[in-house]
Write an enzyme that holds these catalytic residues in place. Sequence first.
Site, mmCIF file in Angstrom:
data_model
loop_
_atom_site.group_PDB
_atom_site.id
_atom_site.type_symbol
_atom_site.label_atom_id
_atom_site.label_comp_id
_atom_site.label_asym_id
_atom_site.label_seq_id
_atom_site.Cartn_x
_atom_site.Cartn_y
_atom_site.Cartn_z
ATOM 1 N N CYS A 235 30.318 -16.691 20.377
ATOM 2 C CA CYS A 235 30.216 -15.570 19.059
ATOM 3 C C CYS A 235 30.767 -16.362 17.817
ATOM 4 C CB CYS A 235 30.610 -14.531 19.396
ATOM 5 S SG CYS A 235 30.491 -13.447 21.092
ATOM 6 N N CYS B 86 22.142 -16.387 25.051
ATOM 7 C CA CYS B 86 22.211 -14.977 24.680
ATOM 8 C C CYS B 86 21.357 -14.553 23.990
ATOM 9 C CB CYS B 86 23.564 -14.846 24.363
ATOM 10 S SG CYS B 86 23.965 -15.106 22.547
HETATM 11 FE FE1 FES Z 1 26.112 -14.499 22.003
HETATM 12 FE FE2 FES Z 1 27.944 -12.919 20.655
HETATM 13 S S1 FES Z 1 26.909 -12.712 22.668
HETATM 14 S S2 FES Z 1 26.859 -14.542 19.906
#
Ligand code: FES
Length: 163
Positions: free
Chosen positions: A108, A35
């Site tokens: 996250c 991400c």
């Molecule tokens: Fe990857 Fe929150 S979307 S840490």
Amino acid sequence: MSSFETKVQQALANPQNQGELKDADAVGTVGSPECGDMLRMWLKFTEKDGKRVIDRASFQAFGCQTAIAVASMATELLRGKTAEEAKQLTAHELTGDLGALPPMKIHCGQLVEGALRNALENSDPAATPAATPVTNPPIPMAPTLSADLQRKPAGTIRIVPIA
Ligand code: FES
């Protein structure tokens, strides 16, 4: 807006413990290559009743609003804990009042847990602190929390230490 979103919004309205702790005893940095988000946590210890406990914890997050909200909660929760107690905390416990994270946001919380563990590994007074400046440019945030919550990571998310 879901109750989770509302709680994240509230945490983001007044995030706690953001920014570098100049005199920190330990720092941990982790990132998620999938991400692209990164999180750094600083820990400052103090002696209390003959125990070495966390006096202050702070963080800096690049990218994700949920990680910022979790880190804000977590850095408050850490105060007064020994390194051993802090090590026992799971990503779920670190989310505090935010409660359970939606499935696509679980990593996250794990990013915050990873930064904490990385900092704790570096907090051994005998070990050499592995603080390295962040050289990557910050990753832009999603424009709104809703957009952020819908931002789907590609595939399985890994949390890796950034030396
Ligand atoms: Fe990857 Fe929150 S979307 S840490």
